[in-house]
Write a protein that holds these residues in place. Structure first.
Motif, PDB file in Angstrom:
ATOM      1  N   LYS A 161      -2.401   2.195  -0.046  1.00 31.20           N
ATOM      2  CA  LYS A 161      -3.839   2.002   0.149  1.00 31.20           C
ATOM      3  C   LYS A 161      -4.648   3.061  -0.596  1.00 31.20           C
ATOM      4  O   LYS A 161      -5.698   2.775  -1.163  1.00 31.20           O
ATOM      5  CB  LYS A 161      -4.145   2.044   1.650  1.00 31.20           C
ATOM      6  N   PHE A 162      -4.161   4.284  -0.566  1.00 30.76           N
ATOM      7  CA  PHE A 162      -4.898   5.374  -1.228  1.00 30.76           C
ATOM      8  C   PHE A 162      -4.652   5.409  -2.738  1.00 30.76           C
ATOM      9  O   PHE A 162      -5.096   6.322  -3.426  1.00 30.76           O
ATOM     10  CB  PHE A 162      -4.524   6.734  -0.621  1.00 30.76           C
ATOM     11  N   GLY A 163      -3.881   4.457  -3.235  1.00 35.05           N
ATOM     12  CA  GLY A 163      -3.679   4.354  -4.686  1.00 35.05           C
ATOM     13  C   GLY A 163      -2.610   5.281  -5.233  1.00 35.05           C
ATOM     14  O   GLY A 163      -2.496   5.455  -6.452  1.00 35.05           O
ATOM     15  N   GLU A 164      -1.793   5.859  -4.343  1.00 35.44           N
ATOM     16  CA  GLU A 164      -0.743   6.771  -4.813  1.00 35.44           C
ATOM     17  C   GLU A 164       0.551   6.031  -5.156  1.00 35.44           C
ATOM     18  O   GLU A 164       1.401   6.549  -5.861  1.00 35.44           O
ATOM     19  CB  GLU A 164      -0.476   7.845  -3.749  1.00 35.44           C
ATOM     20  N   LEU A 165       0.695   4.828  -4.610  1.00 34.94           N
ATOM     21  CA  LEU A 165       1.855   3.982  -4.916  1.00 34.94           C
ATOM     22  C   LEU A 165       1.374   2.639  -5.436  1.00 34.94           C
ATOM     23  O   LEU A 165       0.258   2.217  -5.135  1.00 34.94           O
ATOM     24  CB  LEU A 165       2.692   3.722  -3.652  1.00 34.94           C
ATOM     25  N   SER A 166       2.244   1.990  -6.188  1.00 33.09           N
ATOM     26  CA  SER A 166       1.949   0.606  -6.570  1.00 33.09           C
ATOM     27  C   SER A 166       3.224  -0.220  -6.430  1.00 33.09           C
ATOM     28  O   SER A 166       4.328   0.338  -6.342  1.00 33.09           O
ATOM     29  CB  SER A 166       1.405   0.539  -7.994  1.00 33.09           C
ATOM     30  N   VAL A 167       3.047  -1.529  -6.382  1.00 27.95           N
ATOM     31  CA  VAL A 167       4.197  -2.427  -6.202  1.00 27.95           C
ATOM     32  C   VAL A 167       4.832  -2.696  -7.556  1.00 27.95           C
ATOM     33  O   VAL A 167       4.142  -2.873  -8.549  1.00 27.95           O
ATOM     34  CB  VAL A 167       3.723  -3.752  -5.560  1.00 27.95           C
ATOM     35  N   ASN A 168       6.149  -2.703  -7.564  1.00 27.33           N
ATOM     36  CA  ASN A 168       6.877  -2.936  -8.805  1.00 27.33           C
ATOM     37  C   ASN A 168       7.992  -3.947  -8.536  1.00 27.33           C
ATOM     38  O   ASN A 168       9.164  -3.592  -8.450  1.00 27.33           O
ATOM     39  CB  ASN A 168       7.436  -1.598  -9.313  1.00 27.33           C
ATOM     40  N   GLY A 169       7.606  -5.184  -8.289  1.00 29.98           N
ATOM     41  CA  GLY A 169       8.597  -6.256  -8.115  1.00 29.98           C
ATOM     42  C   GLY A 169       9.190  -6.339  -6.722  1.00 29.98           C
ATOM     43  O   GLY A 169       8.809  -5.586  -5.820  1.00 29.98           O
ATOM     44  N   ILE A 170      10.116  -7.274  -6.591  1.00 33.74           N
ATOM     45  CA  ILE A 170      10.769  -7.521  -5.297  1.00 33.74           C
ATOM     46  C   ILE A 170      12.279  -7.608  -5.533  1.00 33.74           C
ATOM     47  O   ILE A 170      12.712  -7.912  -6.654  1.00 33.74           O
ATOM     48  CB  ILE A 170      10.186  -8.802  -4.642  1.00 33.74           C
ATOM     49  N   PHE A 229       9.649  -3.324  -4.241  1.00 34.07           N
ATOM     50  CA  PHE A 229       9.877  -1.997  -4.818  1.00 34.07           C
ATOM     51  C   PHE A 229       8.527  -1.316  -4.985  1.00 34.07           C
ATOM     52  O   PHE A 229       7.546  -1.958  -5.379  1.00 34.07           O
ATOM     53  CB  PHE A 229      10.553  -2.109  -6.196  1.00 34.07           C
ATOM     54  N   TYR A 230       8.495  -0.032  -4.702  1.00 31.30           N
ATOM     55  CA  TYR A 230       7.269   0.745  -4.872  1.00 31.30           C
ATOM     56  C   TYR A 230       7.531   1.873  -5.855  1.00 31.30           C
ATOM     57  O   TYR A 230       8.621   2.444  -5.884  1.00 31.30           O
ATOM     58  CB  TYR A 230       6.798   1.313  -3.523  1.00 31.30           C
ATOM     59  N   GLN A 231       6.490   2.176  -6.620  1.00 32.32           N
ATOM     60  CA  GLN A 231       6.618   3.298  -7.565  1.00 32.32           C
ATOM     61  C   GLN A 231       5.381   4.185  -7.450  1.00 32.32           C
ATOM     62  O   GLN A 231       4.328   3.752  -6.952  1.00 32.32           O
ATOM     63  CB  GLN A 231       6.750   2.761  -8.995  1.00 32.32           C
ATOM     64  N   LEU A 232       5.535   5.402  -7.930  1.00 31.91           N
ATOM     65  CA  LEU A 232       4.390   6.324  -7.945  1.00 31.91           C
ATOM     66  C   LEU A 232       3.414   5.878  -9.027  1.00 31.91           C
ATOM     67  O   LEU A 232       3.833   5.454 -10.105  1.00 31.91           O
ATOM     68  CB  LEU A 232       4.863   7.746  -8.237  1.00 31.91           C
ATOM     69  N   THR A 233       2.132   6.006  -8.724  1.00 29.15           N
ATOM     70  CA  THR A 233       1.152   5.619  -9.744  1.00 29.15           C
ATOM     71  C   THR A 233       0.939   6.757 -10.747  1.00 29.15           C
ATOM     72  O   THR A 233       0.557   6.542 -11.867  1.00 29.15           O
ATOM     73  CB  THR A 233      -0.199   5.233  -9.127  1.00 29.15           C
ATOM     74  N   LYS A 234       1.148   8.004 -10.283  1.00 27.19           N
ATOM     75  CA  LYS A 234       1.082   9.124 -11.229  1.00 27.19           C
ATOM     76  C   LYS A 234       2.142  10.146 -10.843  1.00 27.19           C
ATOM     77  O   LYS A 234       2.471  10.303  -9.683  1.00 27.19           O
ATOM     78  CB  LYS A 234      -0.312   9.744 -11.231  1.00 27.19           C
ATOM     79  N   GLN A 235       2.636  10.818 -11.843  1.00 26.35           N
ATOM     80  CA  GLN A 235       3.683  11.817 -11.582  1.00 26.35           C
ATOM     81  C   GLN A 235       3.056  13.144 -11.138  1.00 26.35           C
ATOM     82  O   GLN A 235       1.990  13.502 -11.565  1.00 26.35           O
ATOM     83  CB  GLN A 235       4.500  12.054 -12.840  1.00 26.35           C
TER      84      GLN A 235
END
Lengths: 92, 437
Positions: free
Chosen positions: A69-78, A86-92
């Protein structure tokens, strides 16, 4: 633009922040750090993150959804079974 | 109607005070404002729109709820004859010697200057405090400074001061300098010639039914939590079960949770649960085509226009309706839930496993407002809804002359009936104001 005097000092004279609010913040930071560490190299599902971090899966779900919700993660497929995203970081 | 002259002399004099800015309050306020009456609309929450603004779609048309609510909300907010006070509660209403109502209001501080906030959410990004998001029914978190939900109106931030760390980060980050921690609670006094009570309903808290395990089992959720998951402004990226983020495959609905149930003190039908569950089942089957949706019911009450066809449509889509009241729910180690019930069709006690259970919670009265009337008594019925003294001829009339009731403040009802009830309250109010003048 006219510079307004900061008002936070005014309210600090009459009330203090609740200790529970600091605890909640501390816990979130701890969870976020662990989740980010688990996702550093590759996208993972919630159960994979829970396993990697030893965070109870229910808590991992809550905090990962908050991070999403806070934009720190995004969805990357199922996954192949269409069960877990699958979730990934939006920024390192 | 009040003369323009008098209105100009006394800025705190209103023709109508509408208490509660849900769909009923908005409808009444708009109808009266369109007739030229000056309306004060008071809402205790930070946004107007009530519960409907939080819904995904509406039955039986499957229209997008926000697409219906948002224009009405905007029209209410922009109407020149309507003044809106959010985060405001009515403390006291007393009839004065001019046959008007003297009203005391308590306005809670928002800690944000409403007219200056642009809704940019820079404060939210800067805020370090994390709190359960009550507008997403605690499925996710929010910041201590926040805009309640995407389509909130006014789209203005507020600060949850009880969970604020008092760090001042929001104030530093705000580009329009609208954070104002010096705000304090205000007491306002206004006068109104008439009052419409549209305080809506409360949702049944299923924690009271221990055998369903709500609060203990993470994958037992309420219908309002599912409603949020189905809404475009949902808490997750998709429909997920809260225990582990799994896309649910076998979903069960338990009807009549806290309604038609003497044991929890609510013996009546909530009128909407069968249909909102049927609506959610259809939406779920659309969103998750492989999902198996079972609905456990006592009776199906599909009494409204197009409702029965809607129910048949759900069955045609593959929803499984099972007649049988759930006796107990137990949780497996993997978070799945075992439902034990008597299948009325076979007469056998049966167990079935689901990975998500949705409790179709009922509606309860919200009678707190009756306490604010002093000297006169706003009467309630046996179930604590506002008593309609002449239900068949004038359902908006209450036990106090000049005070009218709209929507679910009087009884459980669906959205079309709420709109009609609000229209009736506006008409009665208008008629009363004409008689008064």
């Amino acid at each position: 633009m006219e510079v307004k005097q900061k008002t936070i000092d005014i309210i600090k004279q009459t009330r203090k922040a609740a200790p529970e609010a600091f605890e909640a913040r501390k816990l979130y930071l701890k969870m976020r750090k662990a989740i980010a560490e688990a996702l550093k190299d590759e996208a993972k599902t919630i159960p994979q993150v829970a396993e990697a971090t030893n965070i109870p899966i229910g808590e991992a779900t809550y905090y990962m959804m908050a991070m999403l919700k806070f934009g720190e993660l995004s969805v990357n497929g199922i996954d192949d079974m269409d069960e877990y995203y699958f979730y990934q970081l939006t920024k390192q | 109607m009040e003369t323009q002259q008098e209105t100009c002399i006394n800025e705190s004099l209103y023709d109508v005070l509408v208490i509660g800015a849900g769909i009923a309050g908005e409808e009444s306020a708009l109808k009266l404002a369109d007739m030229g009456y000056r309306v004060l609309l008071v809402e205790k929450e930070p946004s107007i729109g009530g519960k409907m603004i939080l819904l995904s779609k509406v039955f039986p048309t499957l229209d997008c709820a926000a697409c219906i609510t948002t224009p009405k909300v905007s029209e209410t907010a922009r109407h020149p004859n309507i003044t809106i006070l959010t985060l405001t509660e009515v403390e006291e209403i007393v009839r004065d010697n001019k046959n008007r109502f003297s009203v005391t209001l308590k306005k809670k501080p928002r800690y944000v200057v409403e007219k200056d906030c642009t809704g940019c959410q820079e404060c939210e990004k800067a805020c370090p405090a994390i709190v359960n998001d009550q507008f997403q029914f605690n499925l996710t978190a929010r910041k201590a400074v926040y805009i309640p939900f995407t389509i909130a109106n006014p789209r203005v931030a507020l600060i949850d001061i009880n969970n604020c760390l008092l760090c001042g980060a929001c104030e530093k980050a705000c580009p329009s300098n609208c954070i104002d921690f010096s705000q304090t609670e205000e007491q306002l006094k206004i006068t109104a010639k008439s009052v419409i009570v549209s305080t809506g309903f409360k949702l049944f808290d299923p924690i009271q039914i221990e055998r369903y395990g709500f609060g203990r089992y993470k994958n037992v959720i309420t219908s309002m939590q599912m409603e949020r998951q189905l809404a475009p402004t949902r808490p997750f990226n998709n429909i997920l079960r809260p225990s582990d983020g799994k896309v649910p495959d076998k979903i069960a609905y338990i009807f009549c949770t806290g309604s038609r149930d003497h044991t929890v003190g609510n013996p009546i039908c909530s009128q909407v649960c069968c249909m909102y569950s049927t609506k959610q089942a259809q939406l779920l089957m659309g969103a998750l085509p492989m999902a198996d949706v079972s609905l456990y019911y006592i009776n199906i009450r599909a009494f409204g226009k197009g409702f029965d066809e809607f129910y048949e449509q759900a069955k045609d889509m593959g929803a499984k309706y099972v007649k049988g009241k759930i006796a107990s729910i137990t949780e497996k180690e993997n978070g799945n839930l075992i439902l034990r019930y008597e299948d009325i069709a076979t007469g056998k006690v049966t167990e079935k496993e689901h990975d998500l259970v949705v409790l179709s919670v009922g509606i309860l009265a919200n009678p707190g407002i009756t306490r604010v009337f002093k000297k006169e008594r706003l009467e309630t019925d046996a179930l604590n809804y506002i008593r309609q003294t002449d239900l068949l001829q004038s359902p908006a009339i209450t036990s106090i002359e000049g005070v009218f009731a709209a929507g679910t403040a009087t009884a459980p009802m669906d959205i079309p009936d709420t709109i009609m009830s609000a229209g009736a309250a506006a008409t009665e109010t208008s008629s009363y104001l004409v008689r008064l003048s």
